[in-house]
Scaffold this motif. Sequence first.
Motif, PDB file in Angstrom:
ATOM      1  N   LEU A   1      83.871 -41.389 -44.954  1.00  0.00           N
ATOM      2  CA  LEU A   1      83.105 -42.371 -44.773  1.00  0.00           C
ATOM      3  C   LEU A   1      83.346 -43.803 -44.287  1.00  0.00           C
ATOM      4  CD1 LEU A   1      80.221 -43.764 -45.854  1.00  0.00           C
ATOM      5  CD2 LEU A   1      81.847 -44.570 -47.901  1.00  0.00           C
ATOM      6  N   LEU A   2      84.498 -44.019 -44.137  1.00  0.00           N
ATOM      7  CA  LEU A   2      85.071 -44.955 -43.165  1.00  0.00           C
ATOM      8  C   LEU A   2      85.502 -45.147 -42.035  1.00  0.00           C
ATOM      9  CD1 LEU A   2      85.882 -46.285 -45.902  1.00  0.00           C
ATOM     10  CD2 LEU A   2      88.124 -46.953 -45.613  1.00  0.00           C
ATOM     11  N   ALA A   3      85.664 -44.499 -41.505  1.00  0.00           N
ATOM     12  CA  ALA A   3      85.499 -43.651 -40.610  1.00  0.00           C
ATOM     13  C   ALA A   3      83.588 -44.070 -40.025  1.00  0.00           C
ATOM     14  CB  ALA A   3      86.305 -42.565 -40.146  1.00  0.00           C
ATOM     15  N   ALA A   4      82.859 -43.202 -40.425  1.00  0.00           N
ATOM     16  CA  ALA A   4      81.856 -43.379 -39.766  1.00  0.00           C
ATOM     17  C   ALA A   4      81.353 -45.505 -40.023  1.00  0.00           C
ATOM     18  CB  ALA A   4      80.773 -42.186 -41.053  1.00  0.00           C
ATOM     19  N   LEU A   5      82.255 -45.713 -41.251  1.00  0.00           N
ATOM     20  CA  LEU A   5      81.465 -47.140 -41.297  1.00  0.00           C
ATOM     21  C   LEU A   5      82.033 -47.877 -40.086  1.00  0.00           C
ATOM     22  CD1 LEU A   5      81.658 -47.877 -44.996  1.00  0.00           C
ATOM     23  CD2 LEU A   5      79.601 -47.654 -43.846  1.00  0.00           C
ATOM     24  N   ALA A   6      83.392 -47.391 -39.478  1.00  0.00           N
ATOM     25  CA  ALA A   6      83.404 -48.222 -38.112  1.00  0.00           C
ATOM     26  C   ALA A   6      83.113 -48.176 -37.201  1.00  0.00           C
ATOM     27  CB  ALA A   6      85.032 -47.983 -38.027  1.00  0.00           C
ATOM     28  N   GLY A   7      81.569 -46.861 -37.002  1.00  0.00           N
ATOM     29  CA  GLY A   7      81.459 -46.195 -35.560  1.00  0.00           C
ATOM     30  C   GLY A   7      82.670 -45.239 -34.967  1.00  0.00           C
ATOM     31  N   ASP A   8      83.106 -44.941 -35.816  1.00  0.00           N
ATOM     32  CA  ASP A   8      84.622 -43.728 -35.354  1.00  0.00           C
ATOM     33  C   ASP A   8      83.915 -42.419 -35.693  1.00  0.00           C
ATOM     34  OD1 ASP A   8      86.064 -45.135 -34.603  1.00  0.00           O
ATOM     35  OD2 ASP A   8      87.965 -45.844 -35.686  1.00  0.00           O
ATOM     36  N   LEU A   9      82.439 -41.730 -36.296  1.00  0.00           N
ATOM     37  CA  LEU A   9      81.961 -40.563 -36.748  1.00  0.00           C
ATOM     38  C   LEU A   9      80.770 -41.545 -37.013  1.00  0.00           C
ATOM     39  CD1 LEU A   9      82.995 -37.803 -37.374  1.00  0.00           C
ATOM     40  CD2 LEU A   9      82.777 -38.933 -39.327  1.00  0.00           C
ATOM     41  N   PRO A  10      79.833 -40.253 -35.453  1.00  0.00           N
ATOM     42  CA  PRO A  10      78.487 -40.630 -35.804  1.00  0.00           C
ATOM     43  C   PRO A  10      78.122 -39.555 -37.225  1.00  0.00           C
ATOM     44  CG  PRO A  10      78.695 -38.764 -33.713  1.00  0.00           C
ATOM     45  CD  PRO A  10      80.413 -39.778 -34.324  1.00  0.00           C
ATOM     46  N   PRO A  11      76.801 -40.071 -37.713  1.00  0.00           N
ATOM     47  CA  PRO A  11      76.517 -39.014 -39.013  1.00  0.00           C
ATOM     48  C   PRO A  11      75.792 -38.583 -38.329  1.00  0.00           C
ATOM     49  CG  PRO A  11      75.876 -41.802 -38.973  1.00  0.00           C
ATOM     50  CD  PRO A  11      76.368 -42.097 -37.509  1.00  0.00           C
ATOM     51  N   ALA A  12      75.516 -36.967 -38.271  1.00  0.00           N
ATOM     52  CA  ALA A  12      75.275 -36.007 -38.528  1.00  0.00           C
ATOM     53  C   ALA A  12      73.792 -36.143 -38.524  1.00  0.00           C
ATOM     54  CB  ALA A  12      75.539 -34.130 -39.168  1.00  0.00           C
ATOM     55  N   SER A  13      73.511 -36.359 -39.539  1.00  0.00           N
ATOM     56  CA  SER A  13      71.777 -37.158 -40.139  1.00  0.00           C
ATOM     57  C   SER A  13      72.065 -38.153 -40.852  1.00  0.00           C
ATOM     58  CB  SER A  13      71.382 -35.823 -40.566  1.00  0.00           C
ATOM     59  OG  SER A  13      71.997 -36.080 -41.862  1.00  0.00           O
TER      60      SER A  13
END
Length: 240
Positions: free
Chosen positions: A43-55
Amino acid sequence: MLQLENVCLQREGRTVLRDLSGRFPPGSLTAVIGPNGAGKSTLLAALAGDLPPASGRIVRAPGLRMAYLPQISALDRHFPLQVHEVVALGLWPQLGPWRGLSRAQRDQVQAALHEVGLAELARQPLQTLSTGQFQRMLFARLILQDAQFLLLDEPFAAMDEPSTQDLLALLQRWRDQGRTVVTVLHDLAQVREHFSHALLLAGHAVAWGPVTEVLQPAPLQRAGYLLPALHAHTLRGHCA
């Protein structure tokens, strides 16, 4: 400042988090908790922009200044740099690749080191620092980044108690300045004592809100704290 809308996250084709919707109250301290494999670091990686959501999507306020501190185990501690040089990287957006530090900026670096109790170690090489000193240095760099929204992944892991208490006090000062802090933690006693909000994960949001509501027996049991840990591979359902 930042909102999640039906977010689903995957790693290597495997669903780690699903159906996550909500927002982080501005000026709050939110602890992200849950058993191993619950999706906290993802989750933190996604919030930081390092992991785009799959949906789904993650909506950030325009111009939001963010800073991200990953787990200390993921950082290379063998670069041939001194402490003050690492801290000065917090000023990188102002400096760019070629400009040196001004006198005022050098004073900023020293002030940040003083705030975390490392002023006397400014010229020390990274390899000589203890775990607690290394983490204090990274917090000094965060100070110079002057972010509105901070993401910290297990910032107190393997740290001594005095260092932990000093950095928890720094988080409180950031909150008092109106900054929003989201921190992955395992120590529920720390969460109860120092954090206003909590997000309890187990592949999805089991509970999200004030700490007094989240850290109740029923949601903790649903997350697997009182039962065998629920790991991500047990998730049912997939990203849309």
